[in-house]
Design a protein around this motif. Structure first.
Motif, mmCIF file in Angstrom:
data_model
loop_
_atom_site.group_PDB
_atom_site.id
_atom_site.type_symbol
_atom_site.label_atom_id
_atom_site.label_comp_id
_atom_site.label_asym_id
_atom_site.label_seq_id
_atom_site.Cartn_x
_atom_site.Cartn_y
_atom_site.Cartn_z
ATOM 1 N N ASP A 157 54.509 50.625 13.873
ATOM 2 C CA ASP A 157 54.603 49.412 13.153
ATOM 3 C C ASP A 157 53.971 48.303 14.183
ATOM 4 O O ASP A 157 53.839 47.069 14.111
ATOM 5 C CB ASP A 157 55.818 48.826 12.591
ATOM 6 C CG ASP A 157 56.983 48.818 13.852
ATOM 7 O OD1 ASP A 157 56.670 49.322 14.812
ATOM 8 O OD2 ASP A 157 57.991 48.169 13.507
ATOM 9 N N TRP A 158 53.442 48.631 15.534
ATOM 10 C CA TRP A 158 52.872 47.767 16.397
ATOM 11 C C TRP A 158 51.472 47.756 15.988
ATOM 12 O O TRP A 158 50.833 48.660 15.750
ATOM 13 C CB TRP A 158 53.040 48.277 17.841
ATOM 14 C CG TRP A 158 54.560 47.755 18.433
ATOM 15 C CD1 TRP A 158 55.583 48.308 17.944
ATOM 16 C CD2 TRP A 158 54.727 47.557 19.617
ATOM 17 N NE1 TRP A 158 56.761 47.792 18.806
ATOM 18 C CE2 TRP A 158 56.135 47.231 19.829
ATOM 19 C CE3 TRP A 158 53.844 46.984 20.870
ATOM 20 C CZ2 TRP A 158 56.678 46.812 20.844
ATOM 21 C CZ3 TRP A 158 54.586 46.649 21.730
ATOM 22 C CH2 TRP A 158 56.002 46.348 21.898
ATOM 23 N N GLU A 159 50.752 46.770 16.326
ATOM 24 C CA GLU A 159 49.277 46.473 16.334
ATOM 25 C C GLU A 159 48.528 46.849 17.527
ATOM 26 O O GLU A 159 48.932 46.325 18.760
ATOM 27 C CB GLU A 159 48.972 45.069 15.849
ATOM 28 C CG GLU A 159 49.520 44.638 14.519
ATOM 29 C CD GLU A 159 49.246 43.147 14.368
ATOM 30 O OE1 GLU A 159 48.458 42.432 14.815
ATOM 31 O OE2 GLU A 159 49.996 42.436 13.334
ATOM 32 N N PHE A 160 47.655 47.601 17.427
ATOM 33 C CA PHE A 160 46.793 48.063 18.467
ATOM 34 C C PHE A 160 45.378 47.403 18.337
ATOM 35 O O PHE A 160 44.966 47.275 17.029
ATOM 36 C CB PHE A 160 46.506 49.666 18.378
ATOM 37 C CG PHE A 160 45.616 50.104 19.365
ATOM 38 C CD1 PHE A 160 45.748 50.575 20.797
ATOM 39 C CD2 PHE A 160 44.016 50.208 18.978
ATOM 40 C CE1 PHE A 160 44.913 50.896 21.537
ATOM 41 C CE2 PHE A 160 43.351 50.637 19.784
ATOM 42 C CZ PHE A 160 43.706 50.790 21.268
ATOM 43 N N SER A 161 44.900 47.083 19.555
ATOM 44 C CA SER A 161 43.556 46.423 19.613
ATOM 45 C C SER A 161 42.859 46.877 20.749
ATOM 46 O O SER A 161 43.388 46.728 22.020
ATOM 47 C CB SER A 161 43.370 44.960 19.676
ATOM 48 O OG SER A 161 42.309 44.191 19.680
ATOM 49 N N SER A 193 54.214 43.878 19.271
ATOM 50 C CA SER A 193 54.986 44.251 18.351
ATOM 51 C C SER A 193 54.866 43.346 16.982
ATOM 52 O O SER A 193 54.004 42.620 16.797
ATOM 53 C CB SER A 193 56.294 43.451 19.128
ATOM 54 O OG SER A 193 56.419 42.446 19.012
ATOM 55 N N PRO A 194 55.710 44.020 15.889
ATOM 56 C CA PRO A 194 55.224 43.374 14.592
ATOM 57 C C PRO A 194 55.544 41.858 14.896
ATOM 58 O O PRO A 194 56.586 41.340 15.590
ATOM 59 C CB PRO A 194 56.348 44.053 13.746
ATOM 60 C CG PRO A 194 56.749 45.447 14.536
ATOM 61 C CD PRO A 194 56.487 45.268 15.928
ATOM 62 N N LYS A 195 55.016 41.197 13.980
ATOM 63 C CA LYS A 195 55.172 39.526 13.654
ATOM 64 C C LYS A 195 56.597 39.478 13.476
ATOM 65 O O LYS A 195 57.093 38.456 14.160
ATOM 66 C CB LYS A 195 54.270 39.124 13.007
ATOM 67 C CG LYS A 195 52.723 38.847 13.247
ATOM 68 C CD LYS A 195 51.836 38.338 12.115
ATOM 69 C CE LYS A 195 50.320 38.335 12.946
ATOM 70 N NZ LYS A 195 49.503 37.818 11.785
ATOM 71 N N GLU A 196 57.425 40.039 12.795
ATOM 72 C CA GLU A 196 58.630 39.752 12.407
ATOM 73 C C GLU A 196 59.500 39.911 13.453
ATOM 74 O O GLU A 196 60.728 39.434 13.738
ATOM 75 C CB GLU A 196 59.004 40.878 11.423
ATOM 76 C CG GLU A 196 58.422 40.848 10.069
ATOM 77 C CD GLU A 196 57.169 41.834 10.226
ATOM 78 O OE1 GLU A 196 56.959 42.931 10.798
ATOM 79 O OE2 GLU A 196 56.043 41.169 9.691
#
Length: 132
Positions: free
Chosen positions: A38-42, A56-59
């Motif tokens: 659920d983490w965002e990768f860039s 980490s998730p925005k939440e």
């Protein structure tokens, strides 16, 4: 040409590091990293030296107003006139200069493949009691 890596890691994961279910893995060259799905990768480099960023998730910022992140910074030091330890000190001083409340938690030697690196973990309180 030998490349030395300095990693700047700040990782606050509430899930167990041993339970790898639902995790993703990013692999490149001589390193890989596993992270919660659920983490965002860039790998869109906000700076030339940043190899990737994980957020980490925005939440996750609802409770503490901060979004935890992990990034890998790679800098070519073979032509530099200082050692990895000296570079680590320079990097820590830059963090302290930019964020005066920063406190180093650890700065430990690490290897990424056969490349020497430093794993730096730091924390800071910034406005409104928010902790980095």
């Amino acid at each position: 040409m030998k490349i030395k890596l300095t990693t700047l890691l700040l990782l606050f994961i509430s899930t167990s590091l041993f339970a790898q279910d639902g995790w993703k893995t990013f692999e490149k060259d001589n390193y890989s990293i596993s992270y919660p799905s659920d983490w965002e990768f860039s790998d869109q480099n906000p700076q030339p030296t940043v190899a990737f960023m994980l957020n980490s998730p925005k939440e996750s910022q609802k409770e503490d107003l901060f979004r935890e992140s992990v990034n890998l910074t790679i800098e070519e030091l073979s032509m530099a006139d200082y050692t990895l330890d000296q570079y680590t000190e320079i990097a820590l001083e830059q963090v302290k200069k930019q964020i005066p409340s920063a406190k180093m938690i650890t700065a430990l030697p690490a290897n990424i493949g056969d490349v020497e690196a430093t794993n730096i973990v730091w924390s800071a309180e910034v406005g409104n009691g928010m902790v980095l």
